[in-house]
Design an enzyme around this catalytic site. Structure first.
Site, PDB file in Angstrom:
ATOM      1  CE  LYS A  13      -2.832  -8.359  43.764  1.00  0.00           C
ATOM      2  NZ  LYS A  13      -1.874  -9.261  43.095  1.00  0.00           N
ATOM      3  NE  ARG A  88      -5.673 -13.734  46.908  1.00  0.00           N
ATOM      4  CZ  ARG A  88      -4.737 -12.811  47.155  1.00  0.00           C
ATOM      5  NH1 ARG A  88      -5.057 -11.643  47.650  1.00  0.00           N
ATOM      6  NH2 ARG A  88      -3.481 -13.057  46.880  1.00  0.00           N
ATOM      7  NE  ARG A 127       6.304 -10.057  45.761  1.00  0.00           N
ATOM      8  CZ  ARG A 127       4.990 -10.218  45.613  1.00  0.00           C
ATOM      9  NH1 ARG A 127       4.223  -9.196  45.299  1.00  0.00           N
ATOM     10  NH2 ARG A 127       4.455 -11.413  45.770  1.00  0.00           N
ATOM     11  NE  ARG A 161       4.430 -12.043  49.741  1.00  0.00           N
ATOM     12  CZ  ARG A 161       3.346 -11.802  49.012  1.00  0.00           C
ATOM     13  NH1 ARG A 161       3.127 -10.579  48.566  1.00  0.00           N
ATOM     14  NH2 ARG A 161       2.506 -12.774  48.741  1.00  0.00           N
ATOM     15  NE  ARG A 172       1.346 -15.963  46.293  1.00  0.00           N
ATOM     16  CZ  ARG A 172       2.557 -15.427  46.230  1.00  0.00           C
ATOM     17  NH1 ARG A 172       3.626 -16.186  46.434  1.00  0.00           N
ATOM     18  NH2 ARG A 172       2.713 -14.149  45.971  1.00  0.00           N
TER      19      ARG A 172
HETATM   20  P1  ADP Z   1       0.148 -11.270  46.040  1.00  0.00           P
HETATM   21  O1  ADP Z   1       0.595  -9.865  46.352  1.00  0.00           O
HETATM   22  O2  ADP Z   1       1.292 -12.118  45.629  1.00  0.00           O
HETATM   23  O3  ADP Z   1      -1.025 -11.283  45.130  1.00  0.00           O
HETATM   24  P2  ADP Z   1      -0.999 -11.293  48.685  1.00  0.00           P
HETATM   25  O4  ADP Z   1       0.048 -10.584  49.460  1.00  0.00           O
HETATM   26  O5  ADP Z   1      -2.197 -10.519  48.269  1.00  0.00           O
HETATM   27  O6  ADP Z   1      -0.321 -11.957  47.420  1.00  0.00           O
HETATM   28  O7  ADP Z   1      -1.528 -12.550  49.490  1.00  0.00           O
HETATM   29  C1  ADP Z   1      -0.632 -13.458  50.123  1.00  0.00           C
HETATM   30  C2  ADP Z   1      -1.422 -14.617  50.703  1.00  0.00           C
HETATM   31  O8  ADP Z   1      -2.317 -14.135  51.721  1.00  0.00           O
HETATM   32  C3  ADP Z   1      -2.330 -15.362  49.727  1.00  0.00           C
HETATM   33  O9  ADP Z   1      -1.640 -16.369  49.008  1.00  0.00           O
HETATM   34  C4  ADP Z   1      -3.397 -15.947  50.679  1.00  0.00           C
HETATM   35  O10 ADP Z   1      -2.907 -17.060  51.378  1.00  0.00           O
HETATM   36  C5  ADP Z   1      -3.566 -14.815  51.699  1.00  0.00           C
HETATM   37  N1  ADP Z   1      -4.626 -13.858  51.297  1.00  0.00           N
HETATM   38  C6  ADP Z   1      -4.463 -12.534  51.009  1.00  0.00           C
HETATM   39  N2  ADP Z   1      -5.642 -11.959  50.698  1.00  0.00           N
HETATM   40  C7  ADP Z   1      -6.576 -12.954  50.788  1.00  0.00           C
HETATM   41  C8  ADP Z   1      -7.993 -13.007  50.572  1.00  0.00           C
HETATM   42  N3  ADP Z   1      -8.676 -11.910  50.171  1.00  0.00           N
HETATM   43  N4  ADP Z   1      -8.612 -14.198  50.741  1.00  0.00           N
HETATM   44  C9  ADP Z   1      -7.954 -15.296  51.121  1.00  0.00           C
HETATM   45  N5  ADP Z   1      -6.618 -15.332  51.328  1.00  0.00           N
HETATM   46  C10 ADP Z   1      -5.930 -14.161  51.172  1.00  0.00           C
HETATM   47  P1  ADP Z   2       1.429  -7.756  43.467  1.00  0.00           P
HETATM   48  O1  ADP Z   2       1.112  -6.807  44.597  1.00  0.00           O
HETATM   49  O2  ADP Z   2       0.387  -7.721  42.387  1.00  0.00           O
HETATM   50  O3  ADP Z   2       1.704  -9.148  43.926  1.00  0.00           O
HETATM   51  P2  ADP Z   2       3.927  -6.212  43.247  1.00  0.00           P
HETATM   52  O4  ADP Z   2       3.420  -4.810  43.129  1.00  0.00           O
HETATM   53  O5  ADP Z   2       4.498  -6.640  44.546  1.00  0.00           O
HETATM   54  O6  ADP Z   2       2.772  -7.250  42.758  1.00  0.00           O
HETATM   55  O7  ADP Z   2       5.005  -6.441  42.086  1.00  0.00           O
HETATM   56  C1  ADP Z   2       5.747  -7.684  41.994  1.00  0.00           C
HETATM   57  C2  ADP Z   2       7.213  -7.397  41.636  1.00  0.00           C
HETATM   58  O8  ADP Z   2       7.289  -6.950  40.274  1.00  0.00           O
HETATM   59  C3  ADP Z   2       7.841  -6.290  42.483  1.00  0.00           C
HETATM   60  O9  ADP Z   2       9.193  -6.654  42.722  1.00  0.00           O
HETATM   61  C4  ADP Z   2       7.737  -5.040  41.606  1.00  0.00           C
HETATM   62  O10 ADP Z   2       8.845  -4.168  41.853  1.00  0.00           O
HETATM   63  C5  ADP Z   2       7.775  -5.602  40.185  1.00  0.00           C
HETATM   64  N1  ADP Z   2       6.872  -4.909  39.242  1.00  0.00           N
HETATM   65  C6  ADP Z   2       5.656  -4.361  39.498  1.00  0.00           C
HETATM   66  N2  ADP Z   2       5.104  -3.836  38.377  1.00  0.00           N
HETATM   67  C7  ADP Z   2       5.993  -4.083  37.369  1.00  0.00           C
HETATM   68  C8  ADP Z   2       6.018  -3.778  35.952  1.00  0.00           C
HETATM   69  N3  ADP Z   2       5.000  -3.141  35.355  1.00  0.00           N
HETATM   70  N4  ADP Z   2       7.100  -4.181  35.249  1.00  0.00           N
HETATM   71  C9  ADP Z   2       8.132  -4.846  35.849  1.00  0.00           C
HETATM   72  N5  ADP Z   2       8.169  -5.149  37.178  1.00  0.00           N
HETATM   73  C10 ADP Z   2       7.125  -4.778  37.931  1.00  0.00           C
END
Ligand code: ADP
Ligand code: ADP
Ligand code: ZN
Length: 214
Positions: A13, A88, A127, A161, A172
């Site tokens: 994302k 979410r 990551r 992170r 998660r």
């Molecule tokens: P990822 O990129 O791995 O999907 P995020 O960076 O979006 O994770 O979120 C990290 C953490 O922040 C989540 O595990 C949760 O604790 C909190 N968080 C983020 N967005 C939300 C939301 N919309 N509602 C509740 N908690 C959230």
């Molecule tokens: P999210 O925001 O959904 O948690 P990220 O964009 O941070 O996910 O991506 C998670 C990890 O995977 C990062 O280290 C990123 O560089 C890698 N990544 C993202 N998209 C792809 C893909 N299509 N194939 C392989 N690795 C990816």
């Protein structure tokens, strides 16, 4: 143009949102990034969120809803925004609808980035991001062009992170399946739900996105 991106942790994302931000002139609103900034600043909200985030649980809806509502009011959102990590839960989706109606705004696309749970663990484990500009990288899939130097800003400091460990990732993923995927039917009923294959290479996922957005 206003979009919502759905996908489990590690789906891509953030990676895709940053690209759309560049190509489509719309701003990425990552609730995860906003919360991490609150934690770093030591604000009251940050203090409340820190432990919850470390365990991989969701922070309370009211905190998130207030945060996103005031963010959308800022000037840089006027040409459009990409919601990354929000909504979410069902209450968040419903609150989003009513706040957008009040602001005279709408959602144009809701895109699910579909991936296998198994692949996510590897993505999350590799990551990291630039400590200066926030550019995202991966040990295997998206390395900096020059080892140890950020492509975008030349920075040499990187961060990982606190919640990118096996235990928190499992929680998660669970939260995503239990609380977030049930919202899809809400957007399906509105005829907004679209999807891309998140198992494809990063560039190929971007192409699929662009095809949907036109
Ligand atoms: P990822 O990129 O791995 O999907 P995020 O960076 O979006 O994770 O979120 C990290 C953490 O922040 C989540 O595990 C949760 O604790 C909190 N968080 C983020 N967005 C939300 C939301 N919309 N509602 C509740 N908690 C959230
Ligand atoms: P999210 O925001 O959904 O948690 P990220 O964009 O941070 O996910 O991506 C998670 C990890 O995977 C990062 O280290 C990123 O560089 C890698 N990544 C993202 N998209 C792809 C893909 N299509 N194939 C392989 N690795 C990816
Ligand atoms: Zn950088």
């Amino acid at each position: 143009m206003n979009l919502i991106l759905f996908g489990p942790p590690g789906a891509g994302k953030g990676t895709q949102a940053k690209r759309l931000q560049e190509t489509h002139g719309i701003v990425q609103l990552s609730t995860g990034d906003m919360l991490r900034a609150e934690v770093d600043s030591g604000s009251e909200l940050g203090l409340r969120a820190k432990e919850i985030m470390e365990t991989g649980q969701l922070v309370p809806d009211d905190m998130i809803i207030a945060m996103i509502s005031s963010r959308i009011d800022q000037e840089d959102c006027k040409d459009g925004f990409i919601l990354d990590g929000f909504p979410r839960t069902k209450p968040q989706a419903e609150s989003l609808d009513s706040m957008l109606t009040e602001k005279g705004l709408d959602i144009d696309h809701v895109i699910e980035i579909k991936v296998d749970d198994d692949a996510m663990i590897k993505r999350i484990a590799g990551r990291f991001s630039c400590a200066v500009c926030g550019a995202g990288y991966h040990d295997e899939f998206q390395k900096p062009e020059k080892d140890g130097i950020c492509n975008q800003c030349g920075g040499t400091e990187f961060t990982r992170r606190a919640d990118d460990n096996a235990e928190a990732v499992t929680a998660r993923l669970q939260a995503y399946h239990d609380q977030t995927s049930p919202i899809f039917s809400y957007y399906k009923e509105k005829g907004l739900m679209e999807k891309v294959d998140g198992m494809a290479k990063i560039d190929a996922v971007t192409e699929q996105m662009n095809a949907l957005l036109g």
